[in-house]
Design a protein around this motif. Structure first.
Motif, PDB file in Angstrom:
ATOM      1  N   LYS A 136       0.775  -1.093  -0.082  1.00 11.58           N
ATOM      2  CA  LYS A 136       0.027   0.233  -0.125  1.00 11.58           C
ATOM      3  C   LYS A 136       0.987   1.504   0.127  1.00 11.58           C
ATOM      4  CE  LYS A 136      -4.022  -2.000   2.329  1.00 11.58           C
ATOM      5  NZ  LYS A 136      -4.117  -1.592   3.867  1.00 11.58           N
ATOM      6  N   THR A 137       0.030   2.598  -0.579  1.00  9.48           N
ATOM      7  CA  THR A 137       0.555   3.247  -0.847  1.00  9.48           C
ATOM      8  C   THR A 137      -0.207   4.482  -0.207  1.00  9.48           C
ATOM      9  OG1 THR A 137       1.233   4.199  -3.413  1.00  9.48           O
ATOM     10  CG2 THR A 137       2.546   2.862  -2.473  1.00  9.48           C
ATOM     11  N   TYR A 138       0.450   5.570   0.009  1.00 11.10           N
ATOM     12  CA  TYR A 138      -0.998   6.842   0.648  1.00 11.10           C
ATOM     13  C   TYR A 138      -0.276   7.939  -0.203  1.00 11.10           C
ATOM     14  CZ  TYR A 138      -1.445   3.005   4.138  1.00 11.10           C
ATOM     15  OH  TYR A 138      -1.514   1.677   4.889  1.00 11.10           O
ATOM     16  N   LEU A 139      -1.684   8.420  -0.852  1.00 10.94           N
ATOM     17  CA  LEU A 139      -1.116  10.046  -1.427  1.00 10.94           C
ATOM     18  C   LEU A 139      -2.619  10.668  -0.970  1.00 10.94           C
ATOM     19  CD1 LEU A 139      -0.622  11.068  -4.074  1.00 10.94           C
ATOM     20  CD2 LEU A 139      -2.546  10.625  -5.503  1.00 10.94           C
ATOM     21  N   GLU A 140      -1.870  11.466  -0.233  1.00 11.59           N
ATOM     22  CA  GLU A 140      -2.623  12.611   0.247  1.00 11.59           C
ATOM     23  C   GLU A 140      -2.315  13.818  -0.592  1.00 11.59           C
ATOM     24  OE1 GLU A 140      -0.309  13.479   3.978  1.00 11.59           O
ATOM     25  OE2 GLU A 140      -0.796  12.587   5.399  1.00 11.59           O
ATOM     26  N   THR A 141      -3.925  14.598  -0.411  1.00 10.71           N
ATOM     27  CA  THR A 141      -3.934  16.007  -1.565  1.00 10.71           C
ATOM     28  C   THR A 141      -5.048  16.375  -0.713  1.00 10.71           C
ATOM     29  OG1 THR A 141      -6.102  15.268  -1.915  1.00 10.71           O
ATOM     30  CG2 THR A 141      -4.358  14.548  -3.271  1.00 10.71           C
ATOM     31  N   LYS A 142      -4.407  18.048   0.045  1.00 12.36           N
ATOM     32  CA  LYS A 142      -5.055  18.820   0.171  1.00 12.36           C
ATOM     33  C   LYS A 142      -6.530  19.898  -0.753  1.00 12.36           C
ATOM     34  CE  LYS A 142      -1.300  18.879   3.575  1.00 12.36           C
ATOM     35  NZ  LYS A 142      -0.110  20.007   4.467  1.00 12.36           N
ATOM     36  N   THR A 143      -7.265  20.333   0.127  1.00 16.03           N
ATOM     37  CA  THR A 143      -8.456  20.740  -0.568  1.00 16.03           C
ATOM     38  C   THR A 143      -8.441  21.769   0.396  1.00 16.03           C
ATOM     39  OG1 THR A 143      -8.975  18.748  -1.508  1.00 16.03           O
ATOM     40  CG2 THR A 143     -10.345  20.747  -1.629  1.00 16.03           C
ATOM     41  N   TYR A 144      -8.412  22.695  -0.955  1.00 23.26           N
ATOM     42  CA  TYR A 144      -8.682  24.435   0.847  1.00 23.26           C
ATOM     43  C   TYR A 144     -10.499  24.755   0.819  1.00 23.26           C
ATOM     44  CZ  TYR A 144      -8.007  28.996   2.244  1.00 23.26           C
ATOM     45  OH  TYR A 144      -8.670  30.654   2.905  1.00 23.26           O
ATOM     46  N   ASN A 145     -10.545  24.591   1.629  1.00 20.03           N
ATOM     47  CA  ASN A 145     -12.042  25.205   2.160  1.00 20.03           C
ATOM     48  C   ASN A 145     -12.670  26.722   2.503  1.00 20.03           C
ATOM     49  OD1 ASN A 145     -14.968  25.454   2.800  1.00 20.03           O
ATOM     50  ND2 ASN A 145     -14.945  23.142   3.518  1.00 20.03           N
ATOM     51  N   GLU A 146     -12.992  27.553   1.094  1.00 18.57           N
ATOM     52  CA  GLU A 146     -13.399  28.783   1.259  1.00 18.57           C
ATOM     53  C   GLU A 146     -14.391  29.289   2.326  1.00 18.57           C
ATOM     54  OE1 GLU A 146     -12.299  31.067  -0.443  1.00 18.57           O
ATOM     55  OE2 GLU A 146     -10.927  30.030  -1.594  1.00 18.57           O
ATOM     56  N   LYS A 147     -15.126  28.385   2.792  1.00 18.17           N
ATOM     57  CA  LYS A 147     -16.337  29.126   3.835  1.00 18.17           C
ATOM     58  C   LYS A 147     -15.546  28.577   5.122  1.00 18.17           C
ATOM     59  CE  LYS A 147     -20.446  27.169   1.119  1.00 18.17           C
ATOM     60  NZ  LYS A 147     -21.378  26.575   1.999  1.00 18.17           N
ATOM     61  N   GLU A 180      -5.476   8.377  -0.329  1.00 20.62           N
ATOM     62  CA  GLU A 180      -6.198   7.969  -0.578  1.00 20.62           C
ATOM     63  C   GLU A 180      -5.403   6.915  -1.007  1.00 20.62           C
ATOM     64  OE1 GLU A 180      -6.886   6.905  -5.822  1.00 20.62           O
ATOM     65  OE2 GLU A 180      -6.464   9.491  -4.971  1.00 20.62           O
ATOM     66  N   THR A 181      -5.790   5.295  -0.969  1.00 22.47           N
ATOM     67  CA  THR A 181      -4.626   4.092  -1.048  1.00 22.47           C
ATOM     68  C   THR A 181      -4.190   3.477  -2.248  1.00 22.47           C
ATOM     69  OG1 THR A 181      -5.028   3.853   1.283  1.00 22.47           O
ATOM     70  CG2 THR A 181      -4.255   1.876   0.099  1.00 22.47           C
ATOM     71  N   GLN A 182      -3.280   3.594  -2.514  1.00 24.61           N
ATOM     72  CA  GLN A 182      -3.082   3.337  -4.362  1.00 24.61           C
ATOM     73  C   GLN A 182      -1.999   2.012  -3.658  1.00 24.61           C
ATOM     74  OE1 GLN A 182      -1.470   6.271  -5.615  1.00 24.61           O
ATOM     75  NE2 GLN A 182      -3.007   7.332  -6.764  1.00 24.61           N
ATOM     76  N   ILE A 183      -1.819   0.340  -4.831  1.00 24.58           N
ATOM     77  CA  ILE A 183      -1.929  -0.493  -4.936  1.00 24.58           C
ATOM     78  C   ILE A 183       0.160   0.020  -5.830  1.00 24.58           C
ATOM     79  CG2 ILE A 183      -1.518  -2.797  -4.780  1.00 24.58           C
ATOM     80  CD1 ILE A 183      -3.187  -1.904  -2.535  1.00 24.58           C
ATOM     81  N   ALA A 184       1.017  -1.121  -5.492  1.00 24.08           N
ATOM     82  CA  ALA A 184       2.540  -0.575  -6.068  1.00 24.08           C
ATOM     83  C   ALA A 184       3.152  -1.878  -5.427  1.00 24.08           C
ATOM     84  CB  ALA A 184       3.376   0.251  -5.528  1.00 24.08           C
ATOM     85  N   HIS A 185       3.495  -2.235  -6.258  1.00 25.14           N
ATOM     86  CA  HIS A 185       4.418  -3.725  -6.482  1.00 25.14           C
ATOM     87  C   HIS A 185       5.944  -3.425  -6.329  1.00 25.14           C
ATOM     88  CE1 HIS A 185       0.759  -4.134  -7.935  1.00 25.14           C
ATOM     89  NE2 HIS A 185       0.709  -5.588  -8.148  1.00 25.14           N
ATOM     90  N   ALA A 186       6.580  -4.444  -4.917  1.00 25.22           N
ATOM     91  CA  ALA A 186       8.114  -4.601  -5.190  1.00 25.22           C
ATOM     92  C   ALA A 186       8.160  -5.694  -6.057  1.00 25.22           C
ATOM     93  CB  ALA A 186       8.206  -3.994  -3.967  1.00 25.22           C
ATOM     94  N   TYR A 187       9.669  -5.820  -6.241  1.00 29.63           N
ATOM     95  CA  TYR A 187       9.980  -6.770  -7.294  1.00 29.63           C
ATOM     96  C   TYR A 187      11.409  -7.706  -6.596  1.00 29.63           C
ATOM     97  CZ  TYR A 187       6.296  -5.557 -11.229  1.00 29.63           C
ATOM     98  OH  TYR A 187       4.978  -5.077 -11.330  1.00 29.63           O
ATOM     99  N   ILE A 188      11.228  -8.373  -5.783  1.00 29.78           N
ATOM    100  CA  ILE A 188      12.600  -9.403  -5.212  1.00 29.78           C
ATOM    101  C   ILE A 188      13.073 -10.104  -5.494  1.00 29.78           C
ATOM    102  CG2 ILE A 188      12.622 -10.098  -3.022  1.00 29.78           C
ATOM    103  CD1 ILE A 188      11.652  -7.509  -2.913  1.00 29.78           C
ATOM    104  N   PHE A 189      14.596 -10.395  -5.905  1.00 28.55           N
ATOM    105  CA  PHE A 189      15.197 -10.966  -7.152  1.00 28.55           C
ATOM    106  C   PHE A 189      15.572 -12.257  -5.522  1.00 28.55           C
ATOM    107  CE2 PHE A 189      16.863  -7.890 -10.240  1.00 28.55           C
ATOM    108  CZ  PHE A 189      15.027  -7.594 -10.915  1.00 28.55           C
TER     109      PHE A 189
END
Length: 457
Positions: free
Chosen positions: A79-90, A99-108
């Motif tokens: 799992k990798t985690y992508l953080e995004t910040k959104t500004y609320n005008e109010k 956001e959680t994303q899936i990546a891969h590690a390749y091990i020899f």
């Protein structure tokens, strides 16, 4: 008007017959003219060479292409985690969304051992042939417990229950057995994964297992593996040394191997004979410039591959091409012999007769190429040279009206063709032997021509 020009015509004709300069110009002009058929012969040899290559490629495409094996490789999702910040005008504040994303590690693997047994043969189509083989490649080794904390990946973020093993290969069409990985005490079948094949730029197909049981990937002990792959292939076998220690033993019945790639086999264990060869490689991680762990994509490591070429030693066309390069030399020296005989003996030789001799000399190369396609080069060279030498010797007898000069011409041509054959067979010393031979020929010509009165004509 005919009566007025007749004395001039006779004068010019007499000059051609009696002048040494005129004969030299005529012989030189004919020798240059004969470069035209020689150029066509060279083109013919190249066309036949290209045809040999095309037929070999067609045979290989149907039987199986070259074999390159890249694997087996552990593929571990995390799992990798992508953080995004959104500004609320109010509220005038930032809202953070993860956001959680899936990546891969390749091990020899820590250790990769390959035992490769190759049964080679040649397949023919018409006059052409190609080297093909059937091979069984047995792989064994082990993985050490995986720790990616140094790359910023936490142990709890790794999806161990979705781990697979992949193998990349250049010859998925040539695989002739079911692929089953034995990891510790469990078996895992491979399937083709074309989606994985498109993730890198090495243009290799990917085979992937089902999910590996977590019990086979202990955090405290090594994971041993075994796999056997049977291939039909052609041209070459290569392996990428992904093990921290990689060894390969290869044995084959092929008598003319060409070891290739980034690493050569050990000299103390390599044996080559008419019955085949055996070779051993050992590559350590300090011998190559890549690590045992890779993130996101499998790197293109084809430049690090090593192995053996199984090529048919079809050098008939190469030898014919090298022989044709001496064509002008053969024609020039033969004309020179006839010129010296004509000058010293005062026997008249017509330009047409020179032309016929030159055409006969060029026929040697068409005979050589055509016969070598049905036999070996030595037999073709003997048949072509004996035929041409006999033809020119008999033709010389009718021209010179004596036995002495035709026998000398036949002996000279025999020595010349023998000399050229020796040069063709040599590799490292061809230039040296050729230079010495030409020097001796020049010395002989200078010695013979010393009696000629060059001032006469």
């Amino acid at each position: 008007m005919d009566i007025q020009h007749k004395p001039q015509t006779n004068k010019f004709s007499n000059w051609l017959k009696t002048s040494i300069t005129a004969r030299m110009l005529m012989v030189g002009f004919l020798a240059i003219i004969l470069l035209i058929p020689l150029s066509y012969i060279n083109r013919l040899i190249k066309e036949r060479t290209y045809r040999q290559t095309d037929v070999a490629n067609e045979i290989n495409e149907k039987w199986g292409n070259h074999v390159l094996v890249y694997g087996p490789i552990l593929k571990i999702p995390y799992k990798t985690y992508l953080e995004t910040k959104t500004y609320n005008e109010k509220t005038k504040t930032y809202f953070t969304q993860t956001e959680t994303q899936i990546a891969h590690a390749y091990i020899f693997p820590e250790l990769l051992q390959a035992h490769v047994n190759v049964n080679s043969k040649t397949l023919n189509r018409g006059n052409f042939e190609s080297a093909v083989f059937s091979t069984i490649m047995d792989f064994s080794g082990h993985y050490i417990p995986t720790d990616l904390s140094a790359k910023g990946i936490k142990h709890q973020d790794m999806l161990w229950d979705q781990t697979t093993v992949i193998i990349k290969t250049s010859n998925i069409k040539g695989i002739k057995s079911h692929l089953v990985l034995m990891l510790n005490n469990n078996h895992y079948a491979f399937q083709t994964n074309f989606n994985e094949s498109n993730t890198s730029n090495d243009y290799l197909d990917v085979l992937e297992t089902s999910f590996i049981k977590t019990e086979d990937l202990s955090a405290h002990k090594n994971a041993a593996f075994n796999i056997s792959i049977a291939f039909n292939g052609s041209q070459q076998i290569e392996l990428i040394p992904i093990g921290k220690t990689t060894t390969m033993h290869m044995a084959s019945n092929w008598a003319d191997p060409s070891f290739m790639g980034n690493y050569l086999p050990n000299d103390d264990t390599k044996t080559i004979s008419k019955d085949g060869f055996k070779a051993d490689w050992k590559i350590l991680h300090v011998n190559r410039a890549f690590s045992q762990q890779h993130l996101n994509t499998v790197p293109n490591l084809k430049p690090f591959a090593f192995g053996t070429k199984f090529m048919v030693m079809v050098d008939e066309y190469q030898k014919s091409e090298r022989s044709a390069k001496y064509g002008f030399l053969v024609i020039a020296l033969t004309f020179l012999i006839f010129f010296l005989i004509q000058t010293l003996s005062k026997i008249n030789i017509h330009p047409f007769q020179y032309l016929m001799i030159g055409v006969a000399l060029t026929m040697f190369y068409t005979l050589l190429v055509s016969i070598s396609e049905h036999s070996n080069f030595l037999k073709a060279y003997l048949i072509a040279s004996v035929s041409v030498i006999t033809l020119i010797t008999l033709y010389s007898k009718s021209i010179l009206k004596t036995f002495k000069f035709p026998l000398f011409i036949g002996a000279s041509l025999s020595a010349l063709y023998t000399f050229i054959y020796v040069i063709i067979q040599l590799e490292n010393y061809a230039l040296l032997v050729g230079s010495i031979g030409l020097f001796l020929i020049l010395a002989l010509v200078m010695y013979v021509s010393r009696k000629i009165d060059w001032n006469n004509g």
